[in-house]
Design a protein around this motif. Structure first.
Motif, PDB file in Angstrom:
ATOM      1  N   MET A  48       0.845  -1.197   0.000  1.00 37.69           N
ATOM      2  CA  MET A  48       0.000   0.000   0.000  1.00 37.69           C
ATOM      3  C   MET A  48       0.880   1.246   0.000  1.00 37.69           C
ATOM      4  SD  MET A  48      -2.590   1.373   2.948  1.00 37.69           S
ATOM      5  CE  MET A  48      -1.157   1.669   3.981  1.00 37.69           C
ATOM      6  N   GLN A  49       0.663   2.105  -0.988  1.00 35.91           N
ATOM      7  CA  GLN A  49       1.452   3.324  -1.097  1.00 35.91           C
ATOM      8  C   GLN A  49       0.748   4.465  -0.381  1.00 35.91           C
ATOM      9  OE1 GLN A  49       2.192   4.607  -5.106  1.00 35.91           O
ATOM     10  NE2 GLN A  49       3.735   6.102  -4.512  1.00 35.91           N
ATOM     11  N   THR A  50       1.515   5.292   0.326  1.00 35.50           N
ATOM     12  CA  THR A  50       0.979   6.492   0.959  1.00 35.50           C
ATOM     13  C   THR A  50       1.690   7.716   0.382  1.00 35.50           C
ATOM     14  OG1 THR A  50       2.575   6.378   2.785  1.00 35.50           O
ATOM     15  CG2 THR A  50       0.461   5.241   3.090  1.00 35.50           C
ATOM     16  N   ARG A  51       1.107   8.882   0.608  1.00 35.68           N
ATOM     17  CA  ARG A  51       1.673  10.171   0.168  1.00 35.68           C
ATOM     18  C   ARG A  51       1.871  10.252  -1.343  1.00 35.68           C
ATOM     19  NH1 ARG A  51       4.633  13.082   4.727  1.00 35.68           N
ATOM     20  NH2 ARG A  51       4.207  11.865   6.603  1.00 35.68           N
ATOM     21  N   SER A  52       1.107   9.497  -2.111  1.00 31.76           N
ATOM     22  CA  SER A  52       1.356   9.420  -3.554  1.00 31.76           C
ATOM     23  C   SER A  52       1.082  10.736  -4.271  1.00 31.76           C
ATOM     24  CB  SER A  52       0.510   8.302  -4.175  1.00 31.76           C
ATOM     25  OG  SER A  52      -0.871   8.542  -3.978  1.00 31.76           O
ATOM     26  N   LEU A  53       0.258  11.625  -3.698  1.00 30.37           N
ATOM     27  CA  LEU A  53      -0.040  12.882  -4.366  1.00 30.37           C
ATOM     28  C   LEU A  53       1.116  13.879  -4.303  1.00 30.37           C
ATOM     29  CD1 LEU A  53      -3.811  13.482  -3.520  1.00 30.37           C
ATOM     30  CD2 LEU A  53      -2.806  13.030  -5.760  1.00 30.37           C
ATOM     31  N   GLU A  54       2.199  13.519  -3.664  1.00 32.09           N
ATOM     32  CA  GLU A  54       3.377  14.378  -3.729  1.00 32.09           C
ATOM     33  C   GLU A  54       4.072  14.250  -5.082  1.00 32.09           C
ATOM     34  OE1 GLU A  54       6.159  13.328  -0.712  1.00 32.09           O
ATOM     35  OE2 GLU A  54       6.266  11.226  -1.301  1.00 32.09           O
ATOM     36  N   LEU A  55       3.699  13.248  -5.876  1.00 32.42           N
ATOM     37  CA  LEU A  55       4.301  13.039  -7.196  1.00 32.42           C
ATOM     38  C   LEU A  55       3.504  13.810  -8.246  1.00 32.42           C
ATOM     39  CD1 LEU A  55       4.846   9.178  -6.941  1.00 32.42           C
ATOM     40  CD2 LEU A  55       6.534  10.982  -6.553  1.00 32.42           C
ATOM     41  N   PRO A  56       4.150  14.664  -9.038  1.00 34.26           N
ATOM     42  CA  PRO A  56       3.429  15.479 -10.019  1.00 34.26           C
ATOM     43  C   PRO A  56       2.596  14.661 -10.996  1.00 34.26           C
ATOM     44  CG  PRO A  56       5.673  16.277  -9.764  1.00 34.26           C
ATOM     45  CD  PRO A  56       5.586  14.986  -8.996  1.00 34.26           C
ATOM     46  N   GLU A  57       3.122  13.514 -11.426  1.00 37.94           N
ATOM     47  CA  GLU A  57       2.372  12.721 -12.391  1.00 37.94           C
ATOM     48  C   GLU A  57       1.116  12.114 -11.780  1.00 37.94           C
ATOM     49  OE1 GLU A  57       5.817  10.065 -10.884  1.00 37.94           O
ATOM     50  OE2 GLU A  57       5.430  12.193 -11.313  1.00 37.94           O
ATOM     51  N   VAL A  58       1.174  11.789 -10.501  1.00 37.31           N
ATOM     52  CA  VAL A  58      -0.013  11.266  -9.822  1.00 37.31           C
ATOM     53  C   VAL A  58      -1.047  12.372  -9.651  1.00 37.31           C
ATOM     54  CG1 VAL A  58      -0.886  10.224  -7.696  1.00 37.31           C
ATOM     55  CG2 VAL A  58       1.294   9.450  -8.659  1.00 37.31           C
ATOM     56  N   ARG A  59      -0.603  13.560  -9.260  1.00 38.72           N
ATOM     57  CA  ARG A  59      -1.527  14.682  -9.123  1.00 38.72           C
ATOM     58  C   ARG A  59      -2.221  14.992 -10.440  1.00 38.72           C
ATOM     59  NH1 ARG A  59       2.745  17.036  -6.224  1.00 38.72           N
ATOM     60  NH2 ARG A  59       3.169  18.546  -7.874  1.00 38.72           N
ATOM     61  N   GLN A  60      -1.467  15.005 -11.518  1.00 38.75           N
ATOM     62  CA  GLN A  60      -2.055  15.323 -12.814  1.00 38.75           C
ATOM     63  C   GLN A  60      -3.083  14.271 -13.230  1.00 38.75           C
ATOM     64  OE1 GLN A  60      -1.838  18.067 -14.559  1.00 38.75           O
ATOM     65  NE2 GLN A  60      -3.275  17.205 -16.057  1.00 38.75           N
ATOM     66  N   ALA A  61      -2.740  13.012 -13.023  1.00 40.93           N
ATOM     67  CA  ALA A  61      -3.677  11.941 -13.362  1.00 40.93           C
ATOM     68  C   ALA A  61      -4.951  12.047 -12.527  1.00 40.93           C
ATOM     69  CB  ALA A  61      -3.016  10.580 -13.169  1.00 40.93           C
ATOM     70  N   ARG A  62      -4.803  12.400 -11.268  1.00 38.89           N
ATOM     71  CA  ARG A  62      -5.968  12.534 -10.391  1.00 38.89           C
ATOM     72  C   ARG A  62      -6.830  13.721 -10.819  1.00 38.89           C
ATOM     73  NH1 ARG A  62      -5.737  10.099  -5.246  1.00 38.89           N
ATOM     74  NH2 ARG A  62      -4.079   8.864  -6.203  1.00 38.89           N
ATOM     75  N   LEU A  63      -6.198  14.827 -11.186  1.00 42.68           N
ATOM     76  CA  LEU A  63      -6.942  15.995 -11.645  1.00 42.68           C
ATOM     77  C   LEU A  63      -7.759  15.673 -12.898  1.00 42.68           C
ATOM     78  CD1 LEU A  63      -4.304  18.822 -11.115  1.00 42.68           C
ATOM     79  CD2 LEU A  63      -6.556  18.691 -10.022  1.00 42.68           C
ATOM     80  N   GLU A  64      -7.201  14.848 -13.754  1.00 47.70           N
ATOM     81  CA  GLU A  64      -7.901  14.477 -14.979  1.00 47.70           C
ATOM     82  C   GLU A  64      -9.129  13.621 -14.700  1.00 47.70           C
ATOM     83  OE1 GLU A  64      -4.881  12.681 -17.368  1.00 47.70           O
ATOM     84  OE2 GLU A  64      -3.863  14.595 -17.764  1.00 47.70           O
ATOM     85  N   ARG A  65      -9.219  13.074 -13.501  1.00 46.36           N
ATOM     86  CA  ARG A  65     -10.362  12.249 -13.113  1.00 46.36           C
ATOM     87  C   ARG A  65     -11.375  13.005 -12.246  1.00 46.36           C
ATOM     88  NH1 ARG A  65      -8.494   6.960 -10.233  1.00 46.36           N
ATOM     89  NH2 ARG A  65     -10.746   6.665 -10.384  1.00 46.36           N
ATOM     90  N   SER A  66     -11.150  14.302 -12.049  1.00 45.20           N
ATOM     91  CA  SER A  66     -11.933  15.069 -11.077  1.00 45.20           C
ATOM     92  C   SER A  66     -13.419  15.141 -11.378  1.00 45.20           C
ATOM     93  CB  SER A  66     -11.390  16.500 -10.966  1.00 45.20           C
ATOM     94  OG  SER A  66     -10.074  16.510 -10.478  1.00 45.20           O
ATOM     95  N   PHE A  67     -13.798  14.900 -12.652  1.00 47.83           N
ATOM     96  CA  PHE A  67     -15.210  14.998 -12.999  1.00 47.83           C
ATOM     97  C   PHE A  67     -15.744  13.694 -13.567  1.00 47.83           C
ATOM     98  CE2 PHE A  67     -13.662  19.299 -12.718  1.00 47.83           C
ATOM     99  CZ  PHE A  67     -14.645  19.887 -11.935  1.00 47.83           C
ATOM    100  N   GLU A  68     -15.172  12.586 -13.087  1.00 51.66           N
ATOM    101  CA  GLU A  68     -15.799  11.296 -13.353  1.00 51.66           C
ATOM    102  C   GLU A  68     -17.179  11.267 -12.700  1.00 51.66           C
ATOM    103  OE1 GLU A  68     -13.113   8.247 -12.050  1.00 51.66           O
ATOM    104  OE2 GLU A  68     -11.760   8.529 -13.759  1.00 51.66           O
ATOM    105  N   LEU A  69     -18.030  10.384 -13.183  1.00 51.81           N
ATOM    106  CA  LEU A  69     -19.443  10.421 -12.803  1.00 51.81           C
ATOM    107  C   LEU A  69     -19.664  10.401 -11.297  1.00 51.81           C
ATOM    108  CD1 LEU A  69     -21.087   8.092 -15.483  1.00 51.81           C
ATOM    109  CD2 LEU A  69     -21.239  10.583 -15.309  1.00 51.81           C
ATOM    110  N   HIS A  70     -18.873   9.607 -10.570  1.00 50.77           N
ATOM    111  CA  HIS A  70     -19.147   9.447  -9.138  1.00 50.77           C
ATOM    112  C   HIS A  70     -18.700  10.636  -8.294  1.00 50.77           C
ATOM    113  CE1 HIS A  70     -14.966   8.266  -9.322  1.00 50.77           C
ATOM    114  NE2 HIS A  70     -14.899   8.225  -8.000  1.00 50.77           N
ATOM    115  N   VAL A  71     -17.851  11.508  -8.837  1.00 54.12           N
ATOM    116  CA  VAL A  71     -17.417  12.694  -8.084  1.00 54.12           C
ATOM    117  C   VAL A  71     -17.828  14.005  -8.739  1.00 54.12           C
ATOM    118  CG1 VAL A  71     -15.500  11.701  -6.778  1.00 54.12           C
ATOM    119  CG2 VAL A  71     -15.130  12.479  -9.130  1.00 54.12           C
ATOM    120  N   ALA A  72     -18.312  13.967  -9.970  1.00 53.00           N
ATOM    121  CA  ALA A  72     -18.665  15.203 -10.679  1.00 53.00           C
ATOM    122  C   ALA A  72     -19.659  16.077  -9.902  1.00 53.00           C
ATOM    123  CB  ALA A  72     -19.200  14.877 -12.071  1.00 53.00           C
ATOM    124  N   PRO A  73     -20.752  15.532  -9.351  1.00 51.31           N
ATOM    125  CA  PRO A  73     -21.678  16.407  -8.613  1.00 51.31           C
ATOM    126  C   PRO A  73     -21.018  17.076  -7.412  1.00 51.31           C
ATOM    127  CG  PRO A  73     -22.708  14.293  -9.108  1.00 51.31           C
ATOM    128  CD  PRO A  73     -21.252  14.143  -9.424  1.00 51.31           C
TER     129      PRO A  73
END
Length: 207
Positions: free
Chosen positions: A1-26
């Motif tokens: 299990m990885q922790t603190r993964s959002l300190e990596l720029p590539e992980v942050r960018q990938a997560r931002l690209e998912r910010s409006f997937e159906l389950h979190v968009a509202p």
């Protein structure tokens, strides 16, 4: 299990690209709306978590400094509290896609260091918590993470059951084994509350 993964720029960018997937968009559109109307910066809900499908709400105090860098309220943030909460959740058996994470004062006040809200700010934020609960139709239990969330919850006036959980900051749980044990016990209880009502399989990579 990885922790603190959002300190990596590539992980942050990938997560931002998912910010409006159906389950979190509202939820994230609501956060943007609140920010536009109030002028206060709000982070996003993490798309790795359950979003509107969450059965457990982890309700903390206010976003920490790391949120300003990552954009998310997340157990993957590069700070000790997020890391401890991620580990405790993993040990409890509660799956991330069964949970959402938020704060009783959701706007960022701690960009340059941790700031504790004052009572008037808690009261001001209560309608936001009430509105959020209406966006989570499958919610079954709220975990009040820390004494501030515990104090504010009666003002929300929700009939949902609430469990009290010690705050998982390093200052609180690292030197106090009993606090960590109590926090884990609370998350185990939350897991038991929802374990009989799962809908569908959850990908192992997202647990």
């Amino acid at each position: 299990m990885q922790t603190r993964s959002l300190e990596l720029p590539e992980v942050r960018q990938a997560r931002l690209e998912r910010s409006f997937e159906l389950h979190v968009a509202p939820l994230n559109r609501w956060a943007e709306q609140v920010q536009a109307e109030s002028g206060r910066w709000l982070p996003f809900f993490d798309p790795v978590d359950g979003g509107v499908l969450a059965r457990v709400l982890l309700l903390l105090e206010t976003p920490g400094p790391a949120v300003s860098r990552t954009r998310f309220v997340s157990m993957d943030n590069p700070d000790g509290t997020a890391e401890n909460l991620r580990c405790l959740l993993h040990l409890s058996g509660l799956r991330r896609r069964e949970a959402a994470m938020w704060n009783v004062v959701p706007w960022q006040m701690s960009e340059n260091g941790v700031v504790t809200p004052w009572p008037g700010q808690y009261a001001e934020a209560v309608p936001l918590t009430q509105y959020l609960l209406g966006l989570l139709p499958d919610l079954q239990v709220v975990v009040l993470v820390g004494r501030h969330a515990e104090k504010v919850w009666p003002l929300v006036g929700s009939p949902l059951p609430a469990l009290v959980c010690p705050h998982p900051s390093p200052q609180n749980v690292n030197p106090r084994r009993e606090a960590a044990t109590l926090a884990l016990g609370t998350l185990v209880e939350a897991h038991r509350t929802v374990s009989g009502t799962r809908k569908g399989a959850i990908p192992a990579s997202e647990e």
